[in-house]
Design an enzyme around this catalytic site. Structure first.
Site, PDB file in Angstrom:
ATOM      1  N   LYS A 195      25.157  -7.304  -7.559  1.00 21.44           N
ATOM      2  CA  LYS A 195      24.305  -7.411  -8.748  1.00 21.44           C
ATOM      3  C   LYS A 195      24.676  -8.594  -9.653  1.00 21.44           C
ATOM      4  O   LYS A 195      23.840  -9.087 -10.396  1.00 21.44           O
ATOM      5  CB  LYS A 195      24.345  -6.120  -9.561  1.00 21.44           C
ATOM      6  CG  LYS A 195      23.689  -4.921  -8.890  1.00 21.44           C
ATOM      7  CD  LYS A 195      22.254  -4.807  -9.290  1.00 21.44           C
ATOM      8  CE  LYS A 195      21.530  -3.532  -8.897  1.00 21.44           C
ATOM      9  NZ  LYS A 195      22.129  -2.634  -7.931  1.00 21.44           N
ATOM     10  N   SER A 219      26.995  -3.400   0.071  1.00 18.38           N
ATOM     11  CA  SER A 219      26.457  -3.897  -1.201  1.00 18.38           C
ATOM     12  C   SER A 219      27.307  -3.634  -2.430  1.00 18.38           C
ATOM     13  O   SER A 219      27.132  -4.310  -3.449  1.00 18.38           O
ATOM     14  CB  SER A 219      25.043  -3.360  -1.408  1.00 18.38           C
ATOM     15  OG  SER A 219      25.006  -1.955  -1.307  1.00 18.38           O
TER      16      SER A 219
HETATM   17  C1  LIG Z   1      21.570  -1.752  -7.061  1.00 21.50           C
HETATM   18  C2  LIG Z   1      22.275  -1.486  -5.795  1.00 21.50           C
HETATM   19  C3  LIG Z   1      21.580  -1.365  -4.566  1.00 21.50           C
HETATM   20  C4  LIG Z   1      20.085  -1.447  -4.477  1.00 21.50           C
HETATM   21  O1  LIG Z   1      19.622  -2.718  -4.847  1.00 21.50           O
HETATM   22  P1  LIG Z   1      18.081  -2.986  -5.182  1.00 21.50           P
HETATM   23  O2  LIG Z   1      18.002  -4.403  -5.487  1.00 21.50           O
HETATM   24  O3  LIG Z   1      17.733  -2.087  -6.344  1.00 21.50           O
HETATM   25  O4  LIG Z   1      17.310  -2.567  -3.968  1.00 21.50           O
HETATM   26  C5  LIG Z   1      22.320  -1.186  -3.409  1.00 21.50           C
HETATM   27  N1  LIG Z   1      23.667  -1.081  -3.440  1.00 21.50           N
HETATM   28  C6  LIG Z   1      24.370  -1.169  -4.593  1.00 21.50           C
HETATM   29  C7  LIG Z   1      25.847  -1.037  -4.537  1.00 21.50           C
HETATM   30  C8  LIG Z   1      23.703  -1.372  -5.812  1.00 21.50           C
HETATM   31  O5  LIG Z   1      24.398  -1.466  -6.947  1.00 21.50           O
END
Ligand SMILES: *Cc1c(COP(=O)(O)O)cnc(C)c1O
Length: 331
Positions: free
Chosen positions: A59, A316
């Site tokens: 993010k 992510s």
């Molecule tokens: C926000 C987030 C997501 C999802 O991302 P989007 O852009 O809303 O699809 C996935 N994994 C983590 C760790 C996140 O913080």
């Protein structure tokens, strides 16, 4: 409220420009391998570790890219967002690096660790009662009073372009992927990644992975329009979004190969794999892509869908309360 003027949809050129803005600010996260999982799936897996990104999730890329494009006047009044999760910390750190005020509207029962981290990065936190108050109304009022600019967590071209730099880096390091699996909430990460893949690896099939209780994007893809669902229950708290956005939906509809879902049990199994085999702390939402690749491969049923393929996985994020994490591992 000051909003950025209506912006055109993001393009690959915007992802490249974002990568330049992020140079020396975001980490170029490592890509790691596991012989054990390669053998199990009969494939070559490449894990892009955004759990090791600044603030513990991808993010930061989108937040910083958006804030770096503020005008002087916007910068003076600062940024506002509503989020209980990783976007809040990403906005708070980005604002500090760019020397502007930041305010985050959070539910009063948000995880203490997330509120503390957001404050430690220097943002002001305003809390509300999620049962009796409307966070968007509160945000709008504060934005109006203070002239702050709202940067939402996913449905914004600058945010999407920034998130796309994670896949851009992965493809620069591993150019010939056959598949790329990506965690999916509101679709900022997936739609930004699609922009990079279309140009750098058009043969690569991109698959979004949602929690099965939060499958609004899968429903939207099937229906051909944005489907909104009730607030879903899942341990993947970063993917509890109720609907895709006006920028993210068309990109996903036009360019994603498919959207699949996984259960909370599959996520817990993936967390244990990351901890035990790869020595990595991953949050439930961060494990969606890997859990999805495992489910997709059909290896439980002796299937071979990923056999011989080169598979990218974006891990992510890694922000999880330790007591909660310990319960997932111990169960
Ligand atoms: C926000 C987030 C997501 C999802 O991302 P989007 O852009 O809303 O699809 C996935 N994994 C983590 C760790 C996140 O913080």
């Amino acid at each position: 409220m000051t909003t950025l003027p209506s912006l055109p949809p993001p393009t690959y050129a915007d992802v490249l420009a974002a990568a330049q803005r992020l140079e020396g600010k975001a980490h170029t996260t490592p890509v790691v391998r596991s012989t054990a999982i390669d053998e199990r799936l009969g494939a070559k897996l490449f894990f892009k570790c955004e759990n090791l990104q600044r603030t513990g999730a991808f993010k930061f890329r989108g937040a910083y890219n958006a804030l770096a494009q503020f005008t002087d006047e916007q910068r003076e009044h600062g940024v506002l967002t509503f989020s209980a999760g990783n976007h809040a910390q990403a906005i708070a750190l980005s604002a500090r690096l760019l020397d502007m005020p930041a305010l985050v509207v959070m539910p009063e029962d948000a995880a203490v660790s997330k509120m503390t981290a957001t404050r430690e990065y220097g943002a002001q936190v305003v809390t509300y009662n999620r049962h009796t108050e409307d966070r968007e109304a509160i945000s709008r009022q504060i934005a109006r009073e203070r002239g702050m600019t709202l940067v939402p967590p996913f449905d914004h071209p600058h945010v999407i372009a920034g998130q796309g730099t994670a896949a851009l880096e992965l493809l620069q390091e591993v150019p010939d992927l056959d598949y790329l699996f990506i965690s999916l909430g509101g679709g900022g990460l997936l739609s930004g990644s699609l922009l990079a893949v279309q140009t750098l690896a058009p043969q690569c099939k991109v698959i979004g992975v949602e929690p099965e209780t939060a499958n609004d994007a899968q429903q939207s893809l099937r229906a051909g329009h944005i489907v909104r669902i009730a607030h879903p229950q899942t341990i993947a708290d970063g993917a509890q979004t109720q609907a895709l956005g006006d920028y993210t939906f068309p990109l996903i509809r036009d360019h994603a190969e498919d959207i699949i879902t996984v259960s909370d049990e599959q996520l817990i199994e993936a967390l244990r794999f990351f901890a035990q085999r790869m020595k990595m702390v991953v949050e439930p939402t961060g494990a969606l892509a890997f859990a999805g690749a495992q489910a997709f491969s059909g290896e439980d049923e002796g299937g071979k869908l990923l056999h011989g393929e080169r598979v990218g996985i974006i891990v992510s994020g890694g922000n999880v309360d330790l007591s909660r994490y310990a319960r997932f591992l111990a169960d």
